[in-house]
Design an enzyme around this catalytic site. Sequence first.
Site, mmCIF file in Angstrom:
data_model
loop_
_atom_site.group_PDB
_atom_site.id
_atom_site.type_symbol
_atom_site.label_atom_id
_atom_site.label_comp_id
_atom_site.label_asym_id
_atom_site.label_seq_id
_atom_site.Cartn_x
_atom_site.Cartn_y
_atom_site.Cartn_z
ATOM 1 N N ASP A 5 4.613 94.421 62.198
ATOM 2 C CA ASP A 5 5.964 94.873 62.467
ATOM 3 C C ASP A 5 6.428 94.133 63.703
ATOM 4 O OD1 ASP A 5 8.356 96.184 62.132
ATOM 5 O OD2 ASP A 5 7.661 98.073 62.968
ATOM 6 N N SER A 6 7.710 93.825 63.731
ATOM 7 C CA SER A 6 8.285 93.087 64.836
ATOM 8 C C SER A 6 9.620 93.689 65.219
ATOM 9 C CB SER A 6 8.505 91.617 64.448
ATOM 10 O OG SER A 6 7.283 90.985 64.217
ATOM 11 N N PHE A 91 16.807 83.788 61.907
ATOM 12 C CA PHE A 91 17.320 84.992 61.261
ATOM 13 C C PHE A 91 17.329 86.122 62.276
ATOM 14 C CE2 PHE A 91 12.796 84.675 60.703
ATOM 15 C CZ PHE A 91 12.329 85.939 61.001
ATOM 16 N N ASP A 94 17.829 86.038 66.339
ATOM 17 C CA ASP A 94 17.615 84.695 66.881
ATOM 18 C C ASP A 94 18.849 84.087 67.554
ATOM 19 O OD1 ASP A 94 14.991 84.852 66.041
ATOM 20 O OD2 ASP A 94 15.153 83.288 64.517
ATOM 21 N N HIS A 119 6.771 85.421 68.894
ATOM 22 C CA HIS A 119 5.910 86.590 69.053
ATOM 23 C C HIS A 119 4.887 86.674 67.923
ATOM 24 C CE1 HIS A 119 9.453 87.386 66.711
ATOM 25 N NE2 HIS A 119 9.023 88.559 66.302
#
Length: 133
Positions: A5-6, A91, A94, A119
């Site tokens: 997950d980010s 995306f 960004d 990351h």
Amino acid sequence: ALSDDSGICVDGLDGAPGVYTADWAETPSGRDFTMAMTRVWDELEAANAPFPRHAQFNCTLCLAWPDGHDEIFTGIAPGQVVWPMRGMHGFGFDPMFQPDGFDRTFAEMLPEEKHPLSHRADAFNKLVSGCLT
């Protein structure tokens, strides 16, 4: 099994949107990240957040092994959010994220420039070092 997950954590918003990054972009007809980035900037303006407006992309990987133990790896890309949005690559957030040490946003970088700074790359490098070497 591997999961990830980010999200982006903005200091001036007490770490928001964080784990809710994708939720900030949800609309009845799909995700709208321009709307989400505008919301981040508007909330920073309303809070009179100081410049530079520090933020970081975070990635967490969880590797679940067959014997039942899990290993967690986190990656961070430090930087700041900038306005107006800039760039056509990438995306999500960004176009408003400028990594530390650069004068361009992730969306202004080609993938081969951005990926080593990301990351996700940081987290996956830690996974490889911790489990595969």
